[in-house]
Scaffold this motif. Structure first.
Motif: not given
Ligand SMILES: Cc1cc2nc3c(=O)[nH]c(=O)nc-3n(C[C@H](O)[C@H](O)[C@H](O)COP(=O)(O)OP(=O)(O)OC[C@H]3O[C@@H](n4cnc5c(N)ncnc54)[C@H](O)[C@@H]3O)c2cc1C
Ligand code: SF4
Length: 555
Positions: A120-125, A145-150, A525-528
């Motif tokens: 599950v790859a989800i942003e923190a609220p 940075y979320y977009r880079k990880a995506e 993990s997505f936030t990490i």
């Protein structure tokens, strides 16, 4: 794939072979290793676990003694050679951190937690970042940075989950049931995105970064025990594969024990294992720049050990603090009186590990497939089923059969939430991690709310609510440990600044779950990975080399 023999760099006056040494190869370590390799840096990654990959999880390094991929109902899963326990000659995939008031699960292997995650790859609220974080990290700041990880994890909604088009024969019954119970209890249901290849069979990794051949997901539901199809977009076949192609060296089976700071360089002490768990070599290697990314438990423990041995005496007194279990609650819903026919009609294991969630704001509950270990902890170990559980533990076929049946019918709830991050990790008298959490984790408001809401869901589904057995004994299980080396604006309240730089130690960085200063209330993990992307970017501006000017302020 390149295998690099572990070699000691014993002489302090030897030229330093690596500009950066990264310790650990999960979401944080993989991200940083890639970005530094892309910038042309000479990077070495030290990882304690082996390379795991492919069908039946037979390790790539060809260990003939490897346990075959565990199947539903097989009991050796958590107690057998799948455990990481080198002192018992076990170099398994899972590490179980046993503490008096907590059990933690993490992975050991090239790719870290991505090998076993539920994808599950989800942003923190957005509101998570309003308190407890350094002033310059906000939800908006993290967006690029979320977009880079995506771009590496490539998360997708699961075809076959309600509302997500998919092949007709691919249903995710758990998610259908979850949607129905959300409607019945007036709660918000939503599908989640998972980092999985749903393409046709024999399709190479879709983003072109990976060097491993991936097959399409076969909906076996075993994601949290690995993936027999290589369908998961794990760190080893995405970030690390590209980093290695660019020249980064990855040394598996190399466990770092402690660090020492010496006149602007860091001496990294390690032991290298043979596949049978024997220590093949003890040595050390030096670098001006070190990134600790050994996961929340691993990094906090390494810093505590290094401080205790006098290697890093000036680490902040905040070391160990702001530890969080991310509100983790693992529970289930059982039908005690279900007939064989009823069970046969329902396969709650079908589909990737997680397909959807019920969003309750400060916490969320996800539907979870149930590989052996959840069936063991929830179904088998539940009172009244003790006999089949014990028989399954002992490897008795009848016990395994009972567990297999239970697993087919069991509904598993995975809870995540914003707990108060009041834990403090310390070293106990035996030199192992221990946890102080005033009042106990089960007293945390969000944990209590999670249990109540899960019980409500179970009853609305016509089932009995069964918390996992460890939670009942006030020794809950966490699969999302965070903090221990929190990032903060000053050394008084944190171990690192918002760029991941350890206060007081130039060239020493942290980039993993240990720096996350609060629970994130969603899968982390997505936030990490996003925070690690930012750390890598800032690191490239401040990296220590012979000509480097004094370290600039982190912005
Ligand atoms: C069963 C399970 C399911 C999960 N599902 C999800 C999910 O669906 N979504 C989500 O967001 N998160 C999930 N998680 C959590 C996720 O796996 C972790 O949050 C994430 O992996 C943490 O990333 P990290 O970079 O901090 O550390 P890790 O990914 O844990 O990587 C640390 C690495 O360092 C290595 N290491 C440790 N100590 C040393 C040492 N001394 N020397 C050398 N190497 C060392 C470890 O072997 C490991 O490879 C799940 C976790 C588990 C256990
Ligand atoms: S359900 Fe999970 S383990 Fe099974 S093939 Fe799909 S991604 Fe892999």
């Amino acid at each position: 794939m390149r295998e690099v023999p572990a070699m000691s760099d014993q002489h302090s006056d030897a030229p330093l072979r690596y500009e950066v040494v990264v310790i650990g190869s999960g979401f944080g370590g993989g991200t940083v290793a890639l970005r530094l390799a892309q910038a042309g840096k000479k990077v070495l990654v030290l990882e304690r676990g082996r390379r795991w990959r492919g069908k039946n999880l037979i390790p790539q390094d060809g260990d003939p003694a490897a346990t075959p991929f565990p199947q539903i109902g097989e009991s050796h899963f958590f107690w057998g050679s799948q455990i990481w326990h080198p002192s018992r000659q076990r170099l398994g995939l899972f590490e179980l951190r046993q503490m008096l008031n907590l059990q933690g699960v993490a992975a050991a292997g090239v790719g870290g937690g991505s090998l076993v995650w539920g994808n599950v790859a989800i942003e923190a609220p957005e509101n998570i970042f309003r308190a407890g974080w350094p002033g310059d990290i906000t939800y908006e700041v993290l967006q690029p940075y979320y977009r880079k990880a995506e771009g590496y994890l490539l998360p997708l909604f699961v075809p076959g989950v309600p509302g997500i088009p998919g092949e007709k024969n691919r249903r995710v019954i758990r998610s259908e049931m979850f949607k129905a119970v959300a409607e019945k209890t007036g709660k918000k249901w939503q599908p989640v995105r998972v980092a999985v290849n749903f393409g046709d069979e024999a399709v190479p990794h879709a983003n072109g970064h990976g060097h491993a051949r991936q097959l399409g997901c076969n909906y076996c539901g075993l994601c949290s025990a690995g993936c027999p199809q290589n369908a998961k977009n794990t760190v080893d076949i995405t970030y690390l594969a590209e980093a290695e192609a660019l020249g980064a060296e990855v040394r598996p089976l190399t466990e770092v024990t402690h660090l020492e700071s010496h006149n602007g360089t860091y001496r990294i002490h390690f032991r290298r294992y043979e596949l049978d768990g024997r220590v093949a070599e003890r040595g050390s290697i030096s670098s001006h720049n070190v990134v600790l990314a050994a996961g929340t438990f691993g990094t906090t423990e390494l810093l505590l050990q290094s401080k205790a041995r006098g290697g890093l005496p000036g680490i902040s007194k905040a070391l160990g603090t702001r530890f969080s279990v991310n509100g983790n609650v693992l529970s289930g819903a059982l039908r005690r009186d279900a007939t064989d026919d009823e069970i046969a009609k329902l396969d709650t294991n079908s589909g990737p590990a997680i397909g959807s969630m019920i969003n309750c704001g400060s916490f969320a509950i996800e539907d979870f497939a149930n590989p052996t270990w959840t069936a063991g902890m929830i179904g088998g170990s539940n009172f009244g089923r003790v006999w089949s559980f014990l028989r399954a533990l002992a490897g008795h076929p009848a016990g395994a059969e009972a567990m297999r049946k239970k697993a087919k019918d069991l509904l598993v709830y995975i809870g995540v939430g914003r707990d108060e991050s009041r834990g403090r990790l310390k070293l106990n008298a035996f030199g192992s991690l221990s946890l102080e959490w005033p009042g106990g984790i089960n007293s945390d408001p969000v944990v209590r709310e999670l249990h109540q809401t899960m019980a409500e869901l179970a009853h609305a589904q016509g089932r009995e609510y069964v918390p996992n057995v460890f939670s009942i004994f006030d020794r809950p299980l966490t699969y999302h440990p965070l903090g221990g080396c929190p990032m903060a604006d000053s050394q008084d309240s944190g171990v690192v600044d918002s760029c991941g730089r350890v206060f007081g130690y130039r060239g020493l960085y942290l980039a993993d779950g240990s720096v996350i200063p609060t629970a994130v209330g969603r899968n982390p993990s997505f936030t990490i990975a996003a925070v690690a992307e930012r750390i890598a970017e800032r690191m490239l501006q401040t990296i220590v080399n012979q000509e480097a000017p004094p370290t600039p302020v982190c912005k």
